[in-house]
Design a protein around this motif. Structure first.
Motif, mmCIF file in Angstrom:
data_model
loop_
_atom_site.group_PDB
_atom_site.id
_atom_site.type_symbol
_atom_site.label_atom_id
_atom_site.label_comp_id
_atom_site.label_asym_id
_atom_site.label_seq_id
_atom_site.Cartn_x
_atom_site.Cartn_y
_atom_site.Cartn_z
ATOM 1 N N TRP A 91 0.812 -1.164 -0.058
ATOM 2 C CA TRP A 91 -0.076 0.020 -0.001
ATOM 3 C C TRP A 91 0.873 1.347 0.082
ATOM 4 O O TRP A 91 0.613 2.305 -0.254
ATOM 5 C CB TRP A 91 -1.043 -0.097 1.065
ATOM 6 C CG TRP A 91 -1.781 -1.220 1.266
ATOM 7 C CD1 TRP A 91 -1.420 -2.329 2.213
ATOM 8 C CD2 TRP A 91 -2.825 -1.736 0.520
ATOM 9 N NE1 TRP A 91 -2.264 -3.330 2.112
ATOM 10 C CE2 TRP A 91 -2.902 -3.149 0.945
ATOM 11 C CE3 TRP A 91 -3.140 -1.286 -0.806
ATOM 12 C CZ2 TRP A 91 -4.068 -4.017 0.321
ATOM 13 C CZ3 TRP A 91 -4.132 -2.283 -1.428
ATOM 14 C CH2 TRP A 91 -4.478 -3.319 -0.940
ATOM 15 N N ARG A 92 2.079 1.221 0.655
ATOM 16 C CA ARG A 92 2.921 2.341 0.503
ATOM 17 C C ARG A 92 3.398 2.890 -0.706
ATOM 18 O O ARG A 92 3.522 4.100 -1.061
ATOM 19 C CB ARG A 92 4.151 2.018 1.435
ATOM 20 C CG ARG A 92 4.057 1.727 2.696
ATOM 21 C CD ARG A 92 5.404 1.667 3.289
ATOM 22 N NE ARG A 92 5.147 1.341 4.854
ATOM 23 C CZ ARG A 92 6.121 1.205 6.072
ATOM 24 N NH1 ARG A 92 7.286 0.769 5.342
ATOM 25 N NH2 ARG A 92 5.913 1.081 6.926
ATOM 26 N N ARG B 290 1.305 5.447 -2.035
ATOM 27 C CA ARG B 290 1.451 6.781 -1.542
ATOM 28 C C ARG B 290 2.716 7.666 -2.343
ATOM 29 O O ARG B 290 2.933 8.752 -2.479
ATOM 30 C CB ARG B 290 1.568 6.706 0.022
ATOM 31 C CG ARG B 290 1.936 7.996 0.532
ATOM 32 C CD ARG B 290 2.140 7.924 2.126
ATOM 33 N NE ARG B 290 3.245 7.013 2.507
ATOM 34 C CZ ARG B 290 3.400 6.449 3.565
ATOM 35 N NH1 ARG B 290 2.765 6.692 4.630
ATOM 36 N NH2 ARG B 290 4.644 5.762 3.714
ATOM 37 N N ASN B 291 3.467 6.560 -2.651
ATOM 38 C CA ASN B 291 4.964 6.997 -3.239
ATOM 39 C C ASN B 291 4.790 7.247 -4.711
ATOM 40 O O ASN B 291 5.710 7.680 -5.551
ATOM 41 C CB ASN B 291 6.024 5.939 -2.882
ATOM 42 C CG ASN B 291 6.305 5.657 -1.577
ATOM 43 O OD1 ASN B 291 6.291 6.705 -0.715
ATOM 44 N ND2 ASN B 291 6.791 4.614 -1.201
ATOM 45 N N ARG C 289 3.344 9.531 -6.220
ATOM 46 C CA ARG C 289 4.009 11.077 -6.413
ATOM 47 C C ARG C 289 5.417 11.255 -6.853
ATOM 48 O O ARG C 289 5.876 12.351 -7.695
ATOM 49 C CB ARG C 289 3.146 11.886 -5.501
ATOM 50 C CG ARG C 289 4.233 11.853 -4.217
ATOM 51 C CD ARG C 289 3.731 12.876 -3.062
ATOM 52 N NE ARG C 289 4.366 12.757 -1.832
ATOM 53 C CZ ARG C 289 3.933 11.869 -0.856
ATOM 54 N NH1 ARG C 289 3.110 10.721 -1.062
ATOM 55 N NH2 ARG C 289 4.684 11.757 0.209
ATOM 56 N N ARG D 230 3.236 5.566 -13.015
ATOM 57 C CA ARG D 230 1.849 5.556 -12.345
ATOM 58 C C ARG D 230 0.847 4.824 -13.258
ATOM 59 O O ARG D 230 -0.115 4.451 -12.767
ATOM 60 C CB ARG D 230 1.505 7.011 -12.067
ATOM 61 C CG ARG D 230 2.525 7.758 -11.096
ATOM 62 C CD ARG D 230 2.132 9.283 -11.373
ATOM 63 N NE ARG D 230 3.287 10.157 -10.462
ATOM 64 C CZ ARG D 230 3.352 11.344 -10.787
ATOM 65 N NH1 ARG D 230 2.403 12.032 -11.645
ATOM 66 N NH2 ARG D 230 4.229 12.198 -10.084
#
Length: 556
Positions: free
Chosen positions: A386-387, A390-391, A393, A400
């Motif tokens: 899941w991190r 968040r990363n 970006r 992405r």
């Protein structure tokens, strides 16, 4: 045995060199620990896949035994895995359980061929963002599939399609059971809190009674504790919960019997796509797990031996009514932390599960499905990276797009489509990236001397391949064709493919028709070899191919 330069050497052979009593003791203790941990996971994975709990237990026993006996990793534990749940469920829903066994056998053949053909390292070419995307997507689907048992919803069977699942869950939300929710939420909370509540004491701390108790409690795996407490609550308090006994009638008290599934070539053709999905997912999961084990043990696995072992295991497990198997991350990590030193621990783990089936099978009928749903919810949470969301970006748009497209396609369509689209996008992005690095720069002088009239010169950089060959078109526009010669300085051109060669051929013909000529300078070995083999060098004329740019002016 050697086949296509493949050496059959299970890691167990090397691990037993210098083996002693101390290592055996650590392996036995680790195997016992992992065997106990594997029991609730194996049952939960099987139920979530749409099969009976014993199908997961048999997979853990047989797959775990063969994976450790024949595998290429020292500490990896094989068995049913969470990553397979959504794939198996879809196969059972579309083709039936009997045909799942045939697809698993076919997947075993494909995995074995991957190992024999030494394709273990090729599996690593699957881009990381694709792996992140489908791993997180599978984790979401696992959690979604457990909402029925987690909340005690009155649903006969969860459909395999994502939007159909959402529709039926929403329609039946009012049937949630408060008692089931209390048990499942308490079980899930305990799974999250248990490892943090009983951390190992500091090395220099005084050995008090409290620290000794914490060490004992910390040795009890969370899933096992949840299973014991939830089963005890159902039995003692007579809670109105659905259990393994009420849905499946319990689990058999003996080991599985050998049986041959019905097979036909027509059926095999229909099942090839599901078999390929199982094989590729099994290969990726197994080798990723082996790499994690290497990092934990400072060791190095043999990917081809591991694929062959997984192929043999998946070929055989269907004959005993078991689910597909692969390397399992949680059990392998538990095995390492429990002190395993060799594949003997994995063999002991399989024997432990077999002993539990023979001795304690009647106790399984009181295990509440709410507790197993909580265990799977926890496994899904730990499975997801899941991190990485968040990363996102911090990464490029290409990264992405790969992560998010693979994730959403896995959740909303299916895993096969997600990986296929992800690989196509990754290839397109790679082509675009490499083509953007290919440059054609004009040269106005050669070693300080101006170009003669009617001569154009350009320096090529990068790779002249099908994605970049269009950059040559602008050099042979009618208004750009030189009267005498066009020089291409190519010592920084690292590669040339057949499409790039065709572009040079077109340039050569265009210049010759205009009374001009093409001169190539400073060819590297790969472009030169392709030109020689294709005959282009002879058509161009060897006088028009020089090594040094300084000698070009003398030829004009």
């Amino acid at each position: 045995m050697k086949y296509l330069h493949f050496s059959f050497r299970p890691r167990l052979v090397d691990s037993l060199q210098g083996y002693d009593r101390n290592r055996f003791f650590h392996d036995v203790m680790a195997g016992l620990t992992v065997g106990i941990v594997a029991l609730p996971l194996a049952m939960a994975f099987a139920i979530a896949s749409g099969a009976k709990p014993e199908a997961g237990i048999y997979a853990a026993i047989i797959g775990g035994f063969l994976g450790s006996l024949l595998g290429g990793s020292k500490v990896q534990i094989g068995g049913p895995a969470g990553a397979f749940i959504v794939v198996i469920y879809a196969i059972i829903e579309q083709y039936g359980l009997a045909n799942l066994f045939i697809a698993t056998t076919m997947a075993g053949v494909l995995l074995g061929l991957m190992g024999l053909l030494r394709l273990g390292s090729v599996i690593r070419y699957i881009p990381v963002p694709i792996v992140i995307g489908f791993t997180n997507g599978i984790a979401v689907l696992i959690a979604l599939s457990q909402l029925k048992d987690f909340f005690g919803l009155d649903i006969a069977r969860i459909p395999g399609e994502f939007f159909a699942q959402l529709k039926i869950l929403r329609a039946q939300a009012h049937t949630a059971s408060p008692v089931t929710m209390i048990v499942s939420i308490a079980s899930l909370a305990l799974l999250f809190l248990w490892p943090k509540a009983y951390l190992a004491p500091e090395a220099d701390a005084a050995p008090t009674l409290a620290t000794r108790i914490r060490r004992v409690l910390k040795a009890i795996p969370g899933p096992v504790l949840v299973l014991i407490l939830a089963t005890g609550a159902v039995k003692l308090l007579e809670l109105p919960l659905e259990t393994i006994g009420s849905r499946f009638g319990g689990i058999p008290e003996n080991l599985p019997a050998f049986h041959l599934p019905a097979f036909s070539w027509d059926l095999a053709r229909q099942l090839f796509a599901p078999a390929l999905t199982l094989a590729l997912l099994g290969a990726v999961e197994s080798l990723l797990c082996a790499r994690v084990a290497d990092n934990l043990t400072q060791d190095r696995h043999d990917p081809n031996q591991e694929l062959l072992a997984q192929g043999i295991a998946n070929f055989l497990v269907p004959f005993f009514g078991a689910l597909p198997v692969t390397g399992t991350m949680a059990r392998t990590t538990t095995n390492v932390r429990a002190g395993a030193t060799s594949p003997v621990a994995g063999i002991v783990h399989a024997l432990t599960l077999a002993a539990i089936v023979l001795i304690a099978a009647p106790l399984a009928k009181d295990i509440p499905l709410a507790a197993l749903a909580a265990i799977l919810m926890h496994a899904a949470f730990n499975m997801g990276e899941w991190r990485e969301f968040r990363n996102l970006r911090h990464f490029s748009n290409n990264f992405r797009i790969l992560v998010l497209s693979t994730f959403f396609l896995t959740v909303m369509v299916d895993l096969t489509t997600a990986v296929e689209v992800g690989l196509v996008l990754a290839c397109l992005f790679f082509i675009y990236r490499i083509s953007s690095l290919t440059e054609i720069r004009p040269l106005n002088t050669i070693h300080g001397q101006p170009l003669p009239a009617g001569v154009h010169a350009y320096a090529l950089y990068g790779s002249l391949f099908f994605g970049a060959v269009g950059k040559l078109d602008g050099l042979i526009e009618p208004q750009c064709v030189p009267e005498r010669a066009m020089i291409l300085e190519m010592h920084k051109l690292i590669s040339l493919d057949s499409t790039g060669l065709d572009g040079l051929e077109t340039m050569h013909k265009t210049l010759r028709r205009a009374g001009s000529r093409l001169i190539l300078c400073g060819l590297n070995p790969q472009p030169r070899s392709l030109m020689e083999r294709s005959g282009f060098m002879d058509r161009l004329g060897r006088d028009n191919c020089v090594d040094e740019l300084a000698t070009v002016l003398a030829k004009i």
